[in-house]
Design an enzyme around this catalytic site. Structure first.
Site, PDB file in Angstrom:
ATOM      1  N   SER A   1      -0.292   7.303  -4.795  1.00 36.86           N
ATOM      2  CA  SER A   1      -0.101   5.856  -4.914  1.00 36.86           C
ATOM      3  C   SER A   1      -0.416   5.428  -6.335  1.00 36.86           C
ATOM      4  O   SER A   1      -1.338   5.954  -6.968  1.00 36.86           O
ATOM      5  CB  SER A   1      -1.028   5.110  -3.949  1.00 36.86           C
ATOM      6  OG  SER A   1      -1.000   3.710  -4.199  1.00 36.86           O
TER       7      SER A   1
ATOM      8  N   TYR B   1      -8.690   3.103   0.127  1.00 29.21           N
ATOM      9  CA  TYR B   1      -7.324   3.606   0.042  1.00 29.21           C
ATOM     10  C   TYR B   1      -7.048   4.249  -1.314  1.00 29.21           C
ATOM     11  O   TYR B   1      -6.594   5.398  -1.389  1.00 29.21           O
ATOM     12  CB  TYR B   1      -6.339   2.459   0.284  1.00 29.21           C
ATOM     13  CG  TYR B   1      -4.897   2.843   0.026  1.00 29.21           C
ATOM     14  CD1 TYR B   1      -4.195   3.604   0.950  1.00 29.21           C
ATOM     15  CD2 TYR B   1      -4.243   2.447  -1.142  1.00 29.21           C
ATOM     16  CE1 TYR B   1      -2.873   3.974   0.714  1.00 29.21           C
ATOM     17  CE2 TYR B   1      -2.925   2.800  -1.382  1.00 29.21           C
ATOM     18  CZ  TYR B   1      -2.245   3.562  -0.458  1.00 29.21           C
ATOM     19  OH  TYR B   1      -0.945   3.928  -0.688  1.00 29.21           O
TER      20      TYR B   1
END
Length: 248
Positions: A141, A154
């Site tokens: 990400s 995350y």
């Protein structure tokens, strides 16, 4: 960039980025194992692949649980053949202020986003070693590159994916195996639409004034799986519309 004769496993491929990667690898000639927790979604991806005249089979199970991984890989090997391309895409996201993240939430995030790819790669990569050829493509990400307010659990789990990628690339470099990662930026997927993110305002503030699409990620995945990328390993191929270059 033909992948004919090769078996590709794509986790979390019932929708979004995973579905896009599965469709593209099938177009490139691979036989795709479509793996998702949602069996109906996996079956739908297979239908889309077969409608284009390509080959795929659906598998349902948890890509972050060792028993599930071992069982599904055994089925894939028996039904399709050894795994030579692995796309670790399955994952979850979360939006929680740092002081409100519980140990349980942190552990779940790491189990799914980091331990899952670790376990699955460890189980699948012997096929690649035996063949003297393999591709591992991890979906990380851009939040791991820039940091992200309210997403500490995350973004840090995805940062672990980037480090995992580099370490595996070094360890298997002399085995004909490449290991790379794609950190998507702001991609329009069902997961994004179900999040608290204001999609329209984020698009307006983004450098390219559009969201990424699963097909954008799939194009990078296709390249990294191909012979054209045979000397590329341990790398981060950002697909983010210049997001990490701006103050956005």
């Amino acid at each position: 960039m033909s992948l004919k004769g090769k078996v590709a496993v794509v986790t979390g491929s019932g929708s979004g980025i995973g579905r896009g990667c599965a469709l593209q690898l099938a177009r490139d000639g691979a036989t795709v194992a479509v793996w998702d927790l949602n069996g109906d979604a996996a079956a739908e991806t297979v239908k889309l692949i077969e409608a284009e005249g390509n080959k795929a089979r659906a598998y349902t199970g948890d890509a972050a649980a060792k028993d599930s991984i071992d069982g599904i890989l055994a089925k894939i090997r028996a039904e399709l053949g050894p795994v030579l391309i692995l796309v670790n895409n399955a994952g979850i996201t979360g939006f929680v202020p740092f002081l409100d993240i519980t140990p349980e939430a942190m552990e779940r995030m790491y189990r799914i986003n980091l331990m899952g790819p670790f376990l699955l790669t460890q189980a699948a990569i012997p096929d690649m070693v035996k063949a003297g050829w393999g591709r591992v493509i991890n979906i990380s990400s851009s939040s791991a590159q820039t940091g992200s307010k309210g997403m500490t659990h995350y973004s840090s789990s995805k940062g672990g994916i980037i480090a995992l990628t580099k370490s595996l690339a070094l360890e298997f470099a002399d085995k004909g195996i490449t290991v790379n990662n794609i950190p998507p930026g702001f991609v329009d997927t069902p997961m994004l639409r179900g999040s608290p993110v204001n999609v329209d305002s984020t698009i307006a503030a983004s450098p390219m004034k559009r969201a990424g699409r699963p097909d954008d990620m799939a194009a990078a995945c296709s390249f990294l799986a191909s012979e054209a990328a045979s000397y590329i390993s341990g790398q981060t191929l950002g697909v983010n519309g210049a997001r990490v270059c701006s103050a956005f």
